[in-house]
Design a protein around this motif. Structure first.
Motif, PDB file in Angstrom:
ATOM      1  N   ARG A  32       0.839  -1.196   0.000  1.00 52.89           N
ATOM      2  CA  ARG A  32       0.000   0.000   0.000  1.00 52.89           C
ATOM      3  C   ARG A  32       0.874   1.245   0.000  1.00 52.89           C
ATOM      4  O   ARG A  32       1.763   1.400   0.814  1.00 52.89           O
ATOM      5  CB  ARG A  32      -0.917   0.024   1.211  1.00 52.89           C
ATOM      6  N   ARG A  33       0.607   2.119  -0.965  1.00 52.14           N
ATOM      7  CA  ARG A  33       1.278   3.412  -1.086  1.00 52.14           C
ATOM      8  C   ARG A  33       0.175   4.460  -1.190  1.00 52.14           C
ATOM      9  O   ARG A  33      -0.363   4.680  -2.270  1.00 52.14           O
ATOM     10  CB  ARG A  33       2.167   3.481  -2.329  1.00 52.14           C
ATOM     11  N   GLN A  70      -3.344   5.647  -1.332  1.00 53.54           N
ATOM     12  CA  GLN A  70      -4.611   4.988  -1.649  1.00 53.54           C
ATOM     13  C   GLN A  70      -4.443   3.830  -2.633  1.00 53.54           C
ATOM     14  O   GLN A  70      -5.402   3.117  -2.912  1.00 53.54           O
ATOM     15  CB  GLN A  70      -5.591   6.011  -2.241  1.00 53.54           C
ATOM     16  N   GLN A  71      -3.248   3.638  -3.175  1.00 54.61           N
ATOM     17  CA  GLN A  71      -3.026   2.614  -4.179  1.00 54.61           C
ATOM     18  C   GLN A  71      -2.259   1.428  -3.618  1.00 54.61           C
ATOM     19  O   GLN A  71      -1.573   1.540  -2.611  1.00 54.61           O
ATOM     20  CB  GLN A  71      -2.245   3.181  -5.361  1.00 54.61           C
ATOM     21  N   ASN A  76       0.691  -0.989  -4.893  1.00 55.87           N
ATOM     22  CA  ASN A  76       1.733  -1.167  -5.907  1.00 55.87           C
ATOM     23  C   ASN A  76       2.342  -2.553  -5.773  1.00 55.87           C
ATOM     24  O   ASN A  76       2.373  -3.138  -4.690  1.00 55.87           O
ATOM     25  CB  ASN A  76       2.827  -0.118  -5.756  1.00 55.87           C
ATOM     26  N   ARG A 126       2.837  -5.508 -13.770  1.00 57.73           N
ATOM     27  CA  ARG A 126       2.448  -4.120 -13.489  1.00 57.73           C
ATOM     28  C   ARG A 126       1.570  -3.548 -14.591  1.00 57.73           C
ATOM     29  O   ARG A 126       0.703  -2.724 -14.339  1.00 57.73           O
ATOM     30  CB  ARG A 126       3.688  -3.248 -13.316  1.00 57.73           C
ATOM     31  N   TRP A 156      -1.924  -4.804 -13.815  1.00 54.39           N
ATOM     32  CA  TRP A 156      -2.413  -4.537 -12.458  1.00 54.39           C
ATOM     33  C   TRP A 156      -3.240  -3.258 -12.418  1.00 54.39           C
ATOM     34  O   TRP A 156      -2.846  -2.225 -12.941  1.00 54.39           O
ATOM     35  CB  TRP A 156      -1.248  -4.431 -11.483  1.00 54.39           C
ATOM     36  N   LYS A 157      -4.391  -3.348 -11.775  1.00 55.39           N
ATOM     37  CA  LYS A 157      -5.233  -2.175 -11.551  1.00 55.39           C
ATOM     38  C   LYS A 157      -4.996  -1.772 -10.100  1.00 55.39           C
ATOM     39  O   LYS A 157      -5.378  -2.511  -9.190  1.00 55.39           O
ATOM     40  CB  LYS A 157      -6.695  -2.523 -11.783  1.00 55.39           C
ATOM     41  N   PRO A 158      -4.380  -0.611  -9.847  1.00 56.16           N
ATOM     42  CA  PRO A 158      -3.993  -0.229  -8.488  1.00 56.16           C
ATOM     43  C   PRO A 158      -5.146  -0.208  -7.483  1.00 56.16           C
ATOM     44  O   PRO A 158      -4.955  -0.471  -6.318  1.00 56.16           O
ATOM     45  CB  PRO A 158      -3.406   1.171  -8.649  1.00 56.16           C
ATOM     46  N   ASN A 159      -6.348   0.099  -7.935  1.00 48.74           N
ATOM     47  CA  ASN A 159      -7.525   0.074  -7.069  1.00 48.74           C
ATOM     48  C   ASN A 159      -8.572  -0.843  -7.682  1.00 48.74           C
ATOM     49  O   ASN A 159      -9.537  -0.380  -8.269  1.00 48.74           O
ATOM     50  CB  ASN A 159      -8.107   1.483  -6.900  1.00 48.74           C
TER      51      ASN A 159
END
Length: 91
Positions: free
Chosen positions: A51-52, A54-55, A57, A73, A76-79
C-alpha cells in the motif's frame, strides 16, 4: 521478511503453482500469472501488494526478473473494483 508483514497481499509462485499466502487478490491477476507460467517462463518467488497511499503497488522478490514484474504491473489495476472482475478471492 518485513515486506511479507506489511504487504496487503502476498502471492507465492513456485513453478506452475500459484498460491495466495496473505490477503485477497483479484481473479484477473491470478489468471495473468498463470498465463506467464504457460508461456514457457516458469518463475519462482513472491509477489507483494504494497500500500502506497490509496493505491496498491506491486513489488517482488529478487528471483523474479524485472521484465516479468513489468508485465504484471502493466495489467495490475492499483484500485481493483470487486464489481469489475467478479470479486476478490483467496485461492
Amino acid at each position: 521478511m518485513l515486506k511479507a508483514i506489511t504487504a496487503v497481499f502476498v502471492i507465492k509462485v513456485d513453478g506452475i503453482k500459484v498460491t495466495v499466502k496473505k490477503g485477497q487478490v483479484p481473479d484477473y491477476f491470478i489468471r495473468e500469472i498463470k498465463l506467464i507460467q504457460r508461456s514457457a517462463q516458469a518463475i519462482q518467488g513472491k509477489i507483494y501488494g504494497m500500500r502506497r497511499g490509496q493505491q496498491i503497488n506491486l513489488e517482488c522478490s529478487s528471483s523474479i526478473p524485472e521484465n516479468i514484474l513489468q508485465r504484471l504491473r502493466n495489467v495490475w489495476k492499483p484500485n481493483p473494483s470487486p464489481k469489475n472482475d467478479g470479486g476478490l478471492k483467496r485461492r
